[in-house]
Design a protein around this motif. Structure first.
Motif, PDB file in Angstrom:
ATOM      1  N   THR A   1      -4.274  -1.617  -8.048  1.00  0.00           N
ATOM      2  CA  THR A   1      -5.715  -1.644  -7.761  1.00  0.00           C
ATOM      3  C   THR A   1      -6.491  -0.769  -8.743  1.00  0.00           C
ATOM      4  OG1 THR A   1      -5.120  -1.897  -5.448  1.00  0.00           O
ATOM      5  CG2 THR A   1      -7.410  -1.360  -5.908  1.00  0.00           C
ATOM      6  N   ALA A   2      -5.939   0.399  -9.063  1.00  0.00           N
ATOM      7  CA  ALA A   2      -6.596   1.297 -10.016  1.00  0.00           C
ATOM      8  C   ALA A   2      -6.780   0.595 -11.364  1.00  0.00           C
ATOM      9  CB  ALA A   2      -5.764   2.574 -10.191  1.00  0.00           C
TER      10      ALA A   2
ATOM     11  N   LEU B   1       3.059   6.489  -1.550  1.00  0.00           N
ATOM     12  CA  LEU B   1       2.267   5.415  -2.161  1.00  0.00           C
ATOM     13  C   LEU B   1       3.157   4.324  -2.751  1.00  0.00           C
ATOM     14  CD1 LEU B   1      -0.358   7.598  -4.046  1.00  0.00           C
ATOM     15  CD2 LEU B   1      -0.844   6.056  -2.135  1.00  0.00           C
TER      16      LEU B   1
ATOM     17  N   TYR C   1      -7.631   1.927  -1.463  1.00  0.00           N
ATOM     18  CA  TYR C   1      -6.761   0.791  -1.133  1.00  0.00           C
ATOM     19  C   TYR C   1      -5.594   1.248  -0.261  1.00  0.00           C
ATOM     20  CZ  TYR C   1      -3.542  -3.155  -1.878  1.00  0.00           C
ATOM     21  OH  TYR C   1      -2.678  -4.203  -1.700  1.00  0.00           O
ATOM     22  N   ALA C   2      -4.989   2.390  -0.608  1.00  0.00           N
ATOM     23  CA  ALA C   2      -3.811   2.861   0.123  1.00  0.00           C
ATOM     24  C   ALA C   2      -4.159   3.210   1.565  1.00  0.00           C
ATOM     25  CB  ALA C   2      -3.200   4.071  -0.591  1.00  0.00           C
TER      26      ALA C   2
ATOM     27  N   MET D   1      -1.162  12.544  -6.309  1.00  0.00           N
ATOM     28  CA  MET D   1      -1.809  11.407  -5.647  1.00  0.00           C
ATOM     29  C   MET D   1      -1.220  11.224  -4.249  1.00  0.00           C
ATOM     30  SD  MET D   1      -4.237   9.775  -7.204  1.00  0.00           S
ATOM     31  CE  MET D   1      -4.212   8.051  -6.702  1.00  0.00           C
TER      32      MET D   1
ATOM     33  N   TYR E   1      -9.390  -2.229 -11.157  1.00  0.00           N
ATOM     34  CA  TYR E   1     -10.766  -1.722 -11.135  1.00  0.00           C
ATOM     35  C   TYR E   1     -11.202  -1.266 -12.526  1.00  0.00           C
ATOM     36  CZ  TYR E   1     -14.653   1.468 -10.132  1.00  0.00           C
ATOM     37  OH  TYR E   1     -15.861   2.113 -10.141  1.00  0.00           O
TER      38      TYR E   1
ATOM     39  N   ARG F   1       0.824  -1.210   0.000  1.00  0.00           N
ATOM     40  CA  ARG F   1       0.000   0.000   0.000  1.00  0.00           C
ATOM     41  C   ARG F   1       0.856   1.256   0.000  1.00  0.00           C
ATOM     42  NH1 ARG F   1      -3.171  -3.851   2.111  1.00  0.00           N
ATOM     43  NH2 ARG F   1      -5.410  -3.571   1.836  1.00  0.00           N
ATOM     44  N   TYR F   2       1.858   1.278   0.858  1.00  0.00           N
ATOM     45  CA  TYR F   2       2.738   2.448   0.937  1.00  0.00           C
ATOM     46  C   TYR F   2       4.043   2.037   1.584  1.00  0.00           C
ATOM     47  CZ  TYR F   2       0.449   2.543   5.530  1.00  0.00           C
ATOM     48  OH  TYR F   2      -0.067   2.197   6.749  1.00  0.00           O
TER      49      TYR F   2
ATOM     50  N   PRO G   1      -1.674   0.617  -4.736  1.00  0.00           N
ATOM     51  CA  PRO G   1      -2.793   1.468  -5.160  1.00  0.00           C
ATOM     52  C   PRO G   1      -2.916   1.572  -6.684  1.00  0.00           C
ATOM     53  CG  PRO G   1      -1.613   2.491  -3.358  1.00  0.00           C
ATOM     54  CD  PRO G   1      -0.821   1.280  -3.746  1.00  0.00           C
ATOM     55  N   PHE G   2      -1.803   1.627  -7.394  1.00  0.00           N
ATOM     56  CA  PHE G   2      -1.859   1.776  -8.847  1.00  0.00           C
ATOM     57  C   PHE G   2      -2.262   0.453  -9.514  1.00  0.00           C
ATOM     58  CE2 PHE G   2       0.716   5.131  -7.122  1.00  0.00           C
ATOM     59  CZ  PHE G   2       0.157   6.243  -7.738  1.00  0.00           C
TER      60      PHE G   2
ATOM     61  N   GLY H   1     -12.750   6.959 -11.090  1.00  0.00           N
ATOM     62  CA  GLY H   1     -12.979   5.764 -10.263  1.00  0.00           C
ATOM     63  C   GLY H   1     -11.708   4.977  -9.998  1.00  0.00           C
ATOM     64  N   ALA H   2     -10.846   4.890 -11.004  1.00  0.00           N
ATOM     65  CA  ALA H   2      -9.605   4.134 -10.841  1.00  0.00           C
ATOM     66  C   ALA H   2      -8.724   4.778  -9.768  1.00  0.00           C
ATOM     67  CB  ALA H   2      -8.861   4.056 -12.175  1.00  0.00           C
ATOM     68  N   TYR H   3      -8.641   6.104  -9.804  1.00  0.00           N
ATOM     69  CA  TYR H   3      -7.800   6.805  -8.827  1.00  0.00           C
ATOM     70  C   TYR H   3      -8.456   6.832  -7.448  1.00  0.00           C
ATOM     71  CZ  TYR H   3      -4.874   7.878 -12.748  1.00  0.00           C
ATOM     72  OH  TYR H   3      -4.033   7.732 -13.830  1.00  0.00           O
ATOM     73  N   MET H   4      -9.774   6.865  -7.437  1.00  0.00           N
ATOM     74  CA  MET H   4     -10.505   6.746  -6.172  1.00  0.00           C
ATOM     75  C   MET H   4     -10.175   5.396  -5.514  1.00  0.00           C
ATOM     76  SD  MET H   4     -14.611   6.209  -5.781  1.00  0.00           S
ATOM     77  CE  MET H   4     -14.548   4.428  -5.929  1.00  0.00           C
ATOM     78  N   LYS H   5     -10.187   4.329  -6.327  1.00  0.00           N
ATOM     79  CA  LYS H   5      -9.887   2.992  -5.795  1.00  0.00           C
ATOM     80  C   LYS H   5      -8.456   2.933  -5.267  1.00  0.00           C
ATOM     81  CE  LYS H   5     -13.630   0.652  -6.200  1.00  0.00           C
ATOM     82  NZ  LYS H   5     -14.260  -0.009  -5.047  1.00  0.00           N
ATOM     83  N   ALA H   6      -7.533   3.602  -5.948  1.00  0.00           N
ATOM     84  CA  ALA H   6      -6.131   3.616  -5.512  1.00  0.00           C
ATOM     85  C   ALA H   6      -6.031   4.217  -4.111  1.00  0.00           C
ATOM     86  CB  ALA H   6      -5.274   4.405  -6.500  1.00  0.00           C
ATOM     87  N   LEU H   7      -6.707   5.347  -3.895  1.00  0.00           N
ATOM     88  CA  LEU H   7      -6.652   5.990  -2.576  1.00  0.00           C
ATOM     89  C   LEU H   7      -7.392   5.157  -1.531  1.00  0.00           C
ATOM     90  CD1 LEU H   7      -7.076   9.765  -3.523  1.00  0.00           C
ATOM     91  CD2 LEU H   7      -4.986   8.595  -2.759  1.00  0.00           C
TER      92      LEU H   7
END
Lengths: 259, 270
Positions: free
Chosen positions: A164-165, A157, B178-179, B135, A168, A147-148, A161-162, B170-176
């Motif tokens: 996951t992006a 980061l 998850y983080a 980000m 999705y 995650r980080y 996260p990337f 949405g993709a960047y929302m999911k990244a945050l």
């Protein structure tokens, strides 16, 4: 669980287990020599997304560890071997320092995406390119999904996260190749002729090293150095096969009880 | 005419998605989808009530409407439901001071919002502003909050520009998410509040309304969950696999907005 057999291979984590950053764990070099004096095969396994094998080897040599390049298996090695197995041409979203580990791999006209920790690549245009490849059916191979991580200027980061992006946006799942994935440990044993039931893993990360190895059928030994924090051994079930002070103690246990 | 055309009976109000239905955006402007300018005009001349319902969060409503007018569309700001004004209302109601991860072109929507000493993060389709640095800044703000609040203007996966498909917010929302281990609050489609608000302004009940969009999940699925009917157009981000989506089935699939309007007007005339 399969019946345990005589021990043939020992997997050892690097940072936090053999050394901590640029200092060796006291007695670790000598303990490694003793381990090598027995009949077991030794492999060094680590999750890294930016250090090539060559970088790792140089550091270990400086610390006077007797290790050769072909004994090191990293998450980058695992990604490379998956790329080779799948016969794909990856778009490499990895740190420039990791590129030597992909030498000789074709990357023109890519039909796969390999993603590690690469802040310089994590921006809109590049991620859009990766995204379009994935929509066209390219596999997404993640070195890991952290995650980080901690930087000098605070938390930053990680690749997770990337990954996951992209997952999705494309409704797909990445293939994660680093620890604690079962395939990572099985790949590390490939070429040793050993089964997981004949191997033990020594590391300082309870989930990624010990839990991962035990899920793959190995014994797991947790050392209380590196990132170890009190009560870490209670984080996994079944618990570690053994928790001990440091790498030299783990070697003593192996020599006395497992051979 | 498609057999399912009968399912359009009783429609009194139409919600139109904008991007991918009216036009495809591109660097510095956009290109109308063939037939859409005339289709909007015909719809507005009919007895059907029309409202535009967009998740556009890269430009302000004013900039978007200005662009559409230049492309020949009959549209005014008051006819558009978009997420930024809805988000501003939520921010004010809850005393939230956002750190904004948004495109420069939408900043004017937040003119009256206090952004000092932020206690939440608001993310929109920031386009090129989705850099690692930006980000990371949003991530750090969230990690320092005791109760991290992440507000996202829509949660689309991707949209179409003339150059190709682009990652959406949405993709960047999911990244945050998850983080930081948080769940974002989505303002915009497919959130039911957003559709209900648009219907309220339009003055029709959900069962009398139909949504026309290019997003099988955000437009079609979201509208259906609110009790509306929904058509997917085969323009914009449409992909053939959408017609076999595992969870969402549109009430009908049409080649473009022009075909949708043909079918709707035939029903009205009956």
């Amino acid at each position: 669980m399969a019946a345990r057999r005589a021990l043939k291979a020992v997997l050892v984590d690097l940072n936090g287990t053999l050394h901590i950053e640029d200092a060796a764990v006291p007695g670790a070099q000598e303990a490694l020599k003793r381990l090598r004096g027995s009949s077991v095969i030794v492999r060094f396994v680590t999750n890294t997304t930016k250090e090539s094998k060559q970088d790792l080897l140089e550091r270990l040599k400086k610390l006077e560890f007797d290790i050769s390049e072909d004994e090191i298996f990293t998450s980058l090695t695992a990604a490379r071997s998956l790329v080779e197995q799948k016969q794909v041409r990856p778009m490499l979203l990895v740190d420039d320092r990791a590129l030597p580990d992909f030498k000789g791999i074709q990357t023109n006209d890519p039909n796969a995406v390999v993603i590690g920790l690469a802040p310089e690549h994590f921006h809109y245009q590049i991620l859009n390119q990766a995204f379009r490849l994935l929509l066209d059916g390219a596999p997404l191979i993640a070195i890991h999904k952290a995650r980080y991580y901690k930087r000098k200027d605070g938390l930053a980061l990680g690749p997770g996260p990337f990954v996951t992006a992209l997952e999705y946006a494309t409704d797909t799942k990445a293939i994660v190749v680093g620890k604690p994935e079962k395939t990572f440990f099985l790949e590390a044993l490939r070429g040793t002729g050993c089964e997981p039931e004949e191997a033990v893993m020594i590391g300082d990360d309870c989930r990624d090293d010990v839990g991962g190895a035990q899920n793959a059928g190995m014994l797991g030994v947790l050392v209380k150095t590196g990132k170890y924090r009190a009560a870490d051994e209670e984080k996994i079930n079944p618990p570690p096969y053994l928790t001990c002070e440091s790498f030299p103690h783990a070697v003593d246990h192996i020599l006395q009880h497992l051979l | 005419m498609a057999v399912w055309g009968e399912r359009l009976a009783g429609v009194r109000g139409v919600l139109l998605d904008i991007s991918g239905v009216l036009f495809d955006s591109c660097e510095g402007g956009g290109v109308p989808i063939p037939g859409s300018v005339e289709a909007v005009a015909r719809l507005k001349q009919s007895q059907l009530k029309v409202r535009f319902c967009t998740n556009e969060s890269q430009k302000s409503r004013g900039k978007l409407v200005g662009l559409l007018q230049r492309l020949g569309f009959d549209i005014s700001e008051g006819e558009v439901t978009s997420p930024a004004p809805a988000a501003c209302q939520i921010l004010k109601e809850r005393g939230l001071r956002p750190h904004l991860l948004v495109h420069d072109d939408i900043l004017s929507e937040f003119d009256k919002i206090d952004t000092s000493n932020p206690n939440c993060v608001l993310i929109a389709d920031a386009g090129d502003a989705f850099s690692y640095k930006n980000m990371n800044k949003a991530f750090q703000v969230l990690m320092e909050l005791e109760n991290p609040v992440l507000i996202s203007l829509g949660k689309g996966r991707y949209y179409k520009e003339t150059l190709g498909l682009m990652l959406d917010v949405g993709a960047y929302m999911k990244a945050l998410e998850y983080a930081c281990g948080v769940e974002a609050e989505v303002v915009g489609k497919p959130s039911p509040e957003f559709f209900k608000n648009a219907l309220q302004v339009l003055g029709v009940e959900a069962h009398q309304a139909i949504m026309i969009g290019d997003d099988i999940v955000g437009d079609v699925g979201g509208a259906q969950r609110c009790g509306m009917r929904a058509l997917q157009v085969r323009t914009g981000k449409f992909r053939p696999s959408d017609e076999h989506h595992p969870e969402v089935k549109a009430d009908g699939y049409v080649d473009n907005l022009a075909e949708a309007v043909d079918l709707l007007l035939q029903q009205v005339d009956k």
